[in-house]
Design a protein around this motif. Structure first.
Motif, PDB file in Angstrom:
ATOM      1  N   VAL A  38       0.840  -1.201   0.000  1.00 57.89           N
ATOM      2  CA  VAL A  38       0.000   0.000   0.000  1.00 57.89           C
ATOM      3  C   VAL A  38       0.873   1.249   0.000  1.00 57.89           C
ATOM      4  O   VAL A  38       0.603   2.223  -0.712  1.00 57.89           O
ATOM      5  CB  VAL A  38      -0.936  -0.015   1.228  1.00 57.89           C
ATOM      6  N   LEU A  39       1.923   1.238   0.806  1.00 56.68           N
ATOM      7  CA  LEU A  39       2.788   2.408   0.900  1.00 56.68           C
ATOM      8  C   LEU A  39       3.469   2.706  -0.429  1.00 56.68           C
ATOM      9  O   LEU A  39       3.701   3.860  -0.779  1.00 56.68           O
ATOM     10  CB  LEU A  39       3.832   2.184   1.999  1.00 56.68           C
ATOM     11  N   GLY A  40       3.745   1.687  -1.211  1.00 56.47           N
ATOM     12  CA  GLY A  40       4.402   1.896  -2.495  1.00 56.47           C
ATOM     13  C   GLY A  40       3.433   2.097  -3.650  1.00 56.47           C
ATOM     14  O   GLY A  40       3.861   2.288  -4.793  1.00 56.47           O
ATOM     15  N   PRO A  73      -1.914  10.803  -3.175  1.00 54.98           N
ATOM     16  CA  PRO A  73      -2.656  11.973  -2.666  1.00 54.98           C
ATOM     17  C   PRO A  73      -3.036  11.882  -1.190  1.00 54.98           C
ATOM     18  O   PRO A  73      -3.317  12.922  -0.575  1.00 54.98           O
ATOM     19  CB  PRO A  73      -3.913  11.999  -3.556  1.00 54.98           C
ATOM     20  N   VAL A  74      -3.075  10.687  -0.599  1.00 63.56           N
ATOM     21  CA  VAL A  74      -3.473  10.601   0.809  1.00 63.56           C
ATOM     22  C   VAL A  74      -2.272  10.698   1.752  1.00 63.56           C
ATOM     23  O   VAL A  74      -2.452  10.668   2.984  1.00 63.56           O
ATOM     24  CB  VAL A  74      -4.260   9.299   1.079  1.00 63.56           C
ATOM     25  N   ASP A  75      -1.033  10.798   1.199  1.00 64.03           N
ATOM     26  CA  ASP A  75       0.169  11.076   1.996  1.00 64.03           C
ATOM     27  C   ASP A  75       0.382  10.052   3.116  1.00 64.03           C
ATOM     28  O   ASP A  75       0.490  10.403   4.308  1.00 64.03           O
ATOM     29  CB  ASP A  75       0.103  12.494   2.593  1.00 64.03           C
ATOM     30  N   LEU A  76       0.415   8.787   2.768  1.00 65.25           N
ATOM     31  CA  LEU A  76       0.647   7.747   3.773  1.00 65.25           C
ATOM     32  C   LEU A  76       2.121   7.708   4.170  1.00 65.25           C
ATOM     33  O   LEU A  76       3.028   7.915   3.353  1.00 65.25           O
ATOM     34  CB  LEU A  76       0.235   6.380   3.221  1.00 65.25           C
ATOM     35  N   ARG A  77       2.348   7.397   5.465  1.00 65.28           N
ATOM     36  CA  ARG A  77       3.719   7.173   5.948  1.00 65.28           C
ATOM     37  C   ARG A  77       3.671   6.130   7.053  1.00 65.28           C
ATOM     38  O   ARG A  77       2.684   6.001   7.770  1.00 65.28           O
ATOM     39  CB  ARG A  77       4.352   8.463   6.439  1.00 65.28           C
ATOM     40  N   LEU A 137      -9.543   8.518   3.130  1.00 70.45           N
ATOM     41  CA  LEU A 137      -8.592   7.415   3.056  1.00 70.45           C
ATOM     42  C   LEU A 137      -9.282   6.120   2.647  1.00 70.45           C
ATOM     43  O   LEU A 137      -8.775   5.370   1.795  1.00 70.45           O
ATOM     44  CB  LEU A 137      -7.898   7.243   4.408  1.00 70.45           C
ATOM     45  N   LEU A 138     -10.448   5.845   3.237  1.00 66.74           N
ATOM     46  CA  LEU A 138     -11.184   4.632   2.868  1.00 66.74           C
ATOM     47  C   LEU A 138     -11.589   4.659   1.404  1.00 66.74           C
ATOM     48  O   LEU A 138     -11.481   3.650   0.688  1.00 66.74           O
ATOM     49  CB  LEU A 138     -12.427   4.500   3.756  1.00 66.74           C
TER      50      LEU A 138
END
Length: 797
Positions: A609-611, A617-621, A637-638
């Motif tokens: 998911v992170l890659g 656009p949701v800026d995951l970290r 996010l959902l």
């Protein structure tokens, strides 16, 4: 005239007076004080015009014959005079039409001296049967020509071809033509006819000369000569032009209609569901936009006129309403949208027949004309659904006229729309003129709603359209019989019974062989996507539909049990695998507020998911091997994860999964608009007898007041001729005491509790305790008078 007319009404027996009130119910709205007032109302312009609107073509022509045959000096006609103008028609048919006019008191008097009610000439054409005025009235020269019948015939026969064409056109009616100065080809023939005194120049009363030419009129005698082949009144049709229409088998018509009922209910539900999913904005000028109409028509699988009709009916039924959304427009004003109301949920939970009856009853009563949608108004702007421009006060009556005309035909008759219009034009020519568009809309609307099947009125629709019969046990009419209940029961028998099972195919399609039960329909809405509708509905199970079911609280075991219990065919292995695979992935990702976070026991999944570039656009970290966070809200996010093909589930602060069913958007409930009654109420039975009795009593009281002795009138302060001494109270008491002993009738003047002075002819029974007890003039009731309110008493002469 008025006195003679009132006397004729007064001389009618009660059943004949009741028949007049039934034929002209507007005469007793409100109930007149007496028969003289009834006579005045029966001769009024509005009442006569309303009565004429309900007459057929043949009866109106017979009325024109009565107008044409009136004597110049007495303005009277006779049955024989009318028969001379109707040569070639059965005299019994003519006499029957005259009797229809007489029972309505448009003609009154003995058969040898009939009189036309004066208001008839005021509300009808000045040219009876399309014939002009007498020649001697228009011009002396034309009168002299028409007096010589042989010369008139020679002159007409000598007319040039162009002039004869003008005569033939005017002979049909109306007999007035305009001679335009710019029409060179017609000016010369008309000028020849004027020079020969066959046409007479006339002017419009009270108007300046026409700038484009003069008016000419064809004298009555010339018109009757030109009609020698068809008769003075033109073509007479004593009976309606019954359409040469095919006769459908009753079962075939009912089956076709029942199928269309299911389709109309399904399409209405599809339109409302589409609006619930995506509300349509209300235009600034009111109504629904063209783009939204096209979208809803596509969602329901109907054409745009059909969608417009169903939208209008849904709004009239209270199933559709307007609601204010939270979003604000750029100018700060709230945006209104169309949404289903709370009544839609109740309507959807009822049976198909009940839902259909609700739609049809609203259609019959709504003051809207959906057939105008898509046309242009007087300012050349398109008319949209639910826009104010489609409002027509006469739409309910026009709809009823068309359906009643169809229902009056033999069972199974299936006329075309042109045949229906011709029949209506004969039945009520005055009322039907100008309503052709509304009648066409009613014809096609009835076919769309299943009121007709194969263009024939269905048996269950006849029950819905039938007027409820008068209930003798309910004289006030407080609880009228309800025809829709009978129609619903009759339609229920014809519709297929709701099914509680389905057929699952190997390609993951689900076939429902009939209308599903409400519980099954709710399950299918959650776990499958609709593909086609009809007698057998087809759905398809997809990963997205299974995920939607899991999102609203279904478990994998629930879905397996649902298909095993409902399916009449073996559940294919592919469906079992699809449910298990989707359930295994479901909830593998969980999000919360960080803005939002994403956690999973599967570190490899979080790495994937992170890659994923689609989720940038949701800026995951990553904040832990099993946790990702995002500054975006949970809902966003959902949505992004689901759009990317993942199956996340939200959780609360305690780590419990949050499974929610989407909240249905609904507009505030609204009361459907009900049209005003189509006309005055039809009286029958005890209510009709009560009205007649009230008129008789009022007439007796009025006549009694007129013939009260001069002494009684003087005591009441009325103007009397000469000098009359007012009777003393002691003299009045002496007269009453003597009347009790002699048992004779007495005129009593008294003041009622409202201060009004009245007089009544009574027969005293007793005087005691300050009261006089007496029978009324006909001995039907006992009245009590306070002695101090009695002003005079005089023995009847």
């Amino acid at each position: 005239m008025a006195t003679t007319f009132a006397d004729q009404l007064r001389s009618l027996p009660d059943d004949a007076l009741g028949a007049l009130i039934q034929l002209r119910p507007d005469l007793v709205v409100p109930v007149p004080a007496d028969i003289s007032a009834l006579a005045v109302r029966a001769q009024s312009r509005n009442s006569v015009a309303r009565c004429l609107d309900g007459l057929d073509e043949f009866t109106l022509l017979i009325l024109d014959a009565a107008r044409l045959s009136r004597a110049t000096d007495t303005a009277l006609t006779s049955v024989d005079a009318v028969l001379t103008l109707t040569d070639g028609v059965d005299p019994e048919d003519v006499k029957a039409a005259i009797e229809r006019l007489r029972v309505r008191f448009l003609l009154h008097g003995p058969p040898e001296a009939l009189q036309v009610v004066g208001a008839v000439d005021e509300v009808t054409s000045p040219y009876p049967a399309g014939l002009g005025r007498p020649a001697d009235f228009l011009d002396p020269a034309a009168g002299a020509l028409c007096a010589d019948r042989a010369k008139l015939r020679r002159t007409v026969l000598a007319a040039p071809a162009a002039a004869r064409a003008v005569l033939d056109r005017l002979a049909v009616g109306p007999p007035i033509g305009a001679l335009s100065r710019t029409a060179i080809d017609t000016a010369e023939p008309v000028r020849w006819l004027v020079d020969q005194h066959i046409l007479v120049p006339v002017s419009e009363a009270g108007r300046a000369p026409r700038p484009d030419g003069e008016l000419v009129e064809l004298p009555r005698e010339v018109g009757m000569l030109l009609r020698r082949d068809t008769g003075p009144l033109g073509a007479l049709r004593p009976f309606p032009p019954l359409p040469d229409a095919p006769v459908r088998d009753r079962k075939a018509a009912d089956s076709a209609g029942a199928g269309q009922v299911m389709e109309a209910v399904r399409a209405t539900e599809a339109i409302l569901e589409a609006l619930a999913a995506e509300a349509a904005p209300v235009l600034r000028a009111g109504g629904l936009g063209v783009r939204d109409l096209k979208r809803l028509a596509k969602a329901a699988g109907v054409d745009e006129p059909g969608a417009a009709l169903l939208i209008e009916i849904a709004y009239a039924s209270g199933l559709l309403g307007e609601s204010e959304v939270n979003a604000r427009s750029t100018n700060g004003a709230a945006q209104d949208v169309f949404l289903p109301t709370g009544a839609y949920d109740l309507w959807r939970a009822t049976g198909v027949a009940t839902r259909w009856a609700t739609l049809v009853r609203s259609w019959l009563a709504m003051t809207r004309q959906p057939g105008l949608v898509g046309r242009r108004d007087e300012r050349d702007r398109p008319i949209n659904p639910l826009a104010p421009d489609a409002e027509r006060a006469g739409a309910p009556q026009a709809r009823r006229e068309a359906l009643d005309a169809l229902a009056d035909l033999e069972q199974g008759a299936a006329p075309s729309v042109d045949d229906l219009l011709a029949l209506l034009a004969w039945q009520t020519p005055r009322r039907s003129r100008g309503r052709e568009v509304a009648h066409r809309d009613a014809y096609f609307g009835a076919a769309l709603l299943g009121v007709t099947g194969l263009n024939a009125v269905t048996s269950y629709s006849r029950l819905l359209l039938a007027d409820p019969e008068a209930d003798e046990t309910d004289p006030l009419g407080l609880h009228p019989a309800e025809a829709p209940a009978d129609a619903v029961r009759a339609l229920d028998v014809m519709l297929p019974a709701p099914v509680d099972h389905l057929l699952v195919q190997a390609d993951l399609t689900v076939v429902v062989p009939g209308p599903p039960e409400p519980e099954l329909a709710a399950d299918l809405d959650a776990v499958a996507e609709p593909e086609s509708a009809g007698g057998a509905s087809v759905f398809r199970v997809t990963p997205a539909s299974v995920r939607r079911a899991l999102d609203i609280g279904y478990r994998a075991d629930d879905l397996h049990t649902l298909f095993r219990r409902r399916s009449r065919t073996p559940v294919p292995q592919t469906l079992t695998y699809l449910i298990d695979d989707t359930a295994r992935k479901h909830g593998g990702l969980r999000s919360g507020s960080a803005g939002s976070y994403l956690r999973s026991d599967d570190e490899a999944l979080l790495t994937e998911v992170l890659g994923d570039k689609r989720l940038i656009p949701v800026d995951l970290r990553r904040i832990a091997p099993t946790v990702l966070v995002s500054p975006r809200p949970v809902a966003r996010l959902l949505g992004a994860l689901r759009d990317a093909g993942y199956a996340p589930v939200a959780e609360d602060a305690g780590g419990t999964m949050v499974l929610t069913r989407p909240k249905a958007r609904r507009a505030p409930s609204r009361t459907p608009r009900i049209a005003e009654p189509l006309g005055p109420p039809l009286l029958a039975g005890p209510r009709l007898a009560g009205v007649v009795e009230q008129l008789r009593r009022g007439d007796i009281a009025t006549r009694a007041a007129r013939r009260a002795p001069v002494t009684v009138r003087a005591a009441q302060g009325q103007a009397v001729p000469g000098l009359t001494a007012v009777q003393q109270h002691s003299q009045a008491m002496a007269v009453l005491q003597q009347a009790v002993r002699d048992k004779v009738k007495v005129w009593v003047g008294y003041v009622d509790s409202h201060g009004a002075t009245l007089s009544r002819l009574v027969k005293p029974v007793s005087i005691s305790a300050g009261y006089l007890r007496a029978e009324d003039e006909r001995g039907e009731s006992l009245h009590t008078f306070a002695l101090h309110r009695i002003t005079a008493a005089v023995t009847e002469e």
